[in-house]
Enzyme design. Sequence first.
Site, PDB file in Angstrom:
ATOM      1  N   HIS A 207       0.948  -1.295  -0.033  1.00  0.00           N
ATOM      2  CA  HIS A 207      -0.075  -0.336   0.039  1.00  0.00           C
ATOM      3  C   HIS A 207       0.913   0.862   0.043  1.00  0.00           C
ATOM      4  O   HIS A 207       0.530   2.639   0.214  1.00  0.00           O
ATOM      5  CB  HIS A 207      -0.756  -0.270   1.129  1.00  0.00           C
ATOM      6  CG  HIS A 207       0.171   0.397   2.571  1.00  0.00           C
ATOM      7  ND1 HIS A 207      -0.090  -0.799   2.983  1.00  0.00           N
ATOM      8  CD2 HIS A 207       0.269   1.464   3.143  1.00  0.00           C
ATOM      9  CE1 HIS A 207       0.780   0.233   4.217  1.00  0.00           C
ATOM     10  NE2 HIS A 207       1.086   0.906   4.367  1.00  0.00           N
TER      11      HIS A 207
HETATM   12  C1  UD1 Z   1      -1.574   4.762   6.802  1.00  0.00           C
HETATM   13  C2  UD1 Z   1      -1.043   5.461   7.369  1.00  0.00           C
HETATM   14  C3  UD1 Z   1       0.023   3.970   6.980  1.00  0.00           C
HETATM   15  C4  UD1 Z   1       0.182   3.324   7.559  1.00  0.00           C
HETATM   16  C5  UD1 Z   1      -1.520   2.941   6.513  1.00  0.00           C
HETATM   17  C6  UD1 Z   1      -1.678   1.434   7.106  1.00  0.00           C
HETATM   18  C7  UD1 Z   1       0.316   8.044   7.347  1.00  0.00           C
HETATM   19  C8  UD1 Z   1       1.105   8.994   6.481  1.00  0.00           C
HETATM   20  N1  UD1 Z   1       0.175   6.757   6.443  1.00  0.00           N
HETATM   21  O1  UD1 Z   1      -1.974   4.862   4.651  1.00  0.00           O
HETATM   22  O2  UD1 Z   1       1.854   4.401   7.249  1.00  0.00           O
HETATM   23  O3  UD1 Z   1       0.550   2.061   7.299  1.00  0.00           O
HETATM   24  O4  UD1 Z   1      -2.373   3.619   6.891  1.00  0.00           O
HETATM   25  O5  UD1 Z   1      -3.904   1.560   6.489  1.00  0.00           O
HETATM   26  O6  UD1 Z   1      -0.672   7.688   7.647  1.00  0.00           O
HETATM   27  N2  UD1 Z   1      -9.231   5.358   2.571  1.00  0.00           N
HETATM   28  C9  UD1 Z   1     -10.260   4.121   2.760  1.00  0.00           C
HETATM   29  N3  UD1 Z   1     -11.095   4.299   3.925  1.00  0.00           N
HETATM   30  C10 UD1 Z   1     -10.352   4.140   5.268  1.00  0.00           C
HETATM   31  C11 UD1 Z   1      -9.242   5.042   4.844  1.00  0.00           C
HETATM   32  C12 UD1 Z   1      -8.419   5.562   4.054  1.00  0.00           C
HETATM   33  O7  UD1 Z   1     -11.076   3.775   2.044  1.00  0.00           O
HETATM   34  O8  UD1 Z   1     -10.777   4.399   5.747  1.00  0.00           O
HETATM   35  C13 UD1 Z   1      -8.410   5.139   1.230  1.00  0.00           C
HETATM   36  C14 UD1 Z   1      -8.696   6.067   0.696  1.00  0.00           C
HETATM   37  O9  UD1 Z   1      -9.005   6.530  -0.662  1.00  0.00           O
HETATM   38  C15 UD1 Z   1      -7.647   7.190   1.249  1.00  0.00           C
HETATM   39  C16 UD1 Z   1      -6.630   6.706   1.332  1.00  0.00           C
HETATM   40  O10 UD1 Z   1      -7.436   4.596   1.430  1.00  0.00           O
HETATM   41  O11 UD1 Z   1      -7.383   8.741   0.055  1.00  0.00           O
HETATM   42  C17 UD1 Z   1      -5.496   6.123   2.114  1.00  0.00           C
HETATM   43  O12 UD1 Z   1      -5.763   6.327   3.522  1.00  0.00           O
HETATM   44  P1  UD1 Z   1      -4.979   7.462   4.926  1.00  0.00           P
HETATM   45  O13 UD1 Z   1      -4.589   7.279   5.646  1.00  0.00           O
HETATM   46  O14 UD1 Z   1      -4.222   8.819   3.844  1.00  0.00           O
HETATM   47  O15 UD1 Z   1      -3.153   6.519   4.372  1.00  0.00           O
HETATM   48  P2  UD1 Z   1      -2.644   5.447   4.314  1.00  0.00           P
HETATM   49  O16 UD1 Z   1      -2.639   4.465   2.487  1.00  0.00           O
HETATM   50  O17 UD1 Z   1      -3.796   3.921   4.575  1.00  0.00           O
END
Ligand code: UD1
Length: 364
Positions: A207
């Site tokens: 991811h």
């Molecule tokens: C975040 C953490 C990362 C961790 C990962 C585990 C940061 C910078 N990154 O990355 O260190 O390894 O979590 O999962 O904090 N989304 C959903 N549902 C949710 C949350 C997110 O669909 O409940 C999707 C959305 O499209 C969002 C994308 O995932 O834009 C990214 O989510 P985000 O929390 O920004 O970062 P992660 O890639 O999950």
Amino acid sequence: MSKKIVSIVGARPNFMKIAPILRALSAVKECTSILVHTGQHYDHALSTQFFQELGIPAPDVNLEVGSGGHGTQTGEIMKRLEPELIALEPDWVVVVGDVNSTLAAALVAAKLHIPVAHVEAGLRSFDRRMPEEINRVVADVLSSLLFVTEPAGVTQLRNEGIPQDRIHLVGDVMIDTALAMRPQAEATRDARWAGRLPPRYGLVTLHRPSNVDDPLQLEAILDALEQASQRLPLIFAVHPRTESRLKTFGLWQRLSEMPGIILQPPLGYLEFLGLLTRATAVITDSGGIQSEAAWLKVPCLTLRDSTERPITLELGVNRLLGTDPRALLPALESLLRGDWPTPGTSPLLDGHAAERIVSLLLSA
Ligand code: UD1
């Protein structure tokens, strides 16, 4: 004297780290423990399910910030957390890991002169292109207590000029959770995969933006996974970010038609840990999974240039493949040939890190 401790979580990798700390805090009578969820992760699969499986109480406060760019997400958490911390007046704010919620909470607390304790301090990938690296460096510099998982973290913090009396080598809270949950995890795996678990398989998670946000890189990873799956069936638990990129880049169909790959949605903690326990190998770009694999002695093929957890390399279980996915097949082949070091173990992975943390917090 009674202490009020506010713990902050936000994203999936925070939950298994906070669970044993909350449990240890709840056993202390002279302590009020309050849990704030920033809402960085909000899907059932990435959040609620983890609370349920890990026995974490419902958060006292949910800031419901949701997704967004780094500045937006971090800023929104800060804006919503500040009035809560002003009202709560805690003695300590505890932050874990390296996600945007960790950074935002450390900044808000430090500016309110509330002491911050950072769990999993001192880890460094030395790669500032990783958002987590920036989060770690800032959280550490703002913290009054730094709880470190492995010796390299202590050396690093000393080199960065952090006073020695703030640094405590306590071990890994993630392993506290893995140790406590292993029997349930194996039972969950056996129940969910009855009759369909391949005798040997690799487990895949990816991811990191550096791997999944670039269409050429993601396509090269699919090529590598396709080849690898002809040698070893692969169970691929797809993170929402990765699924969305695969669909945007028109790669989802191709992946879903690969015969050697069993696609799964993001898995719950128990099912994933259960699958990891029995895996022949794990292919990942996660940080925490490298540690869990090292503890379980499951060979880990890491699709990254660097790791913030050098102990996993020293223990012999983890191999950094770099970001060229063509390194995957030869590494998997040497592993399947048995050409892999005998893994070592560390006394710090004893399942008692959270107890050490809570006792230090209460005596600080
Ligand atoms: C975040 C953490 C990362 C961790 C990962 C585990 C940061 C910078 N990154 O990355 O260190 O390894 O979590 O999962 O904090 N989304 C959903 N549902 C949710 C949350 C997110 O669909 O409940 C999707 C959305 O499209 C969002 C994308 O995932 O834009 C990214 O989510 P985000 O929390 O920004 O970062 P992660 O890639 O999950």
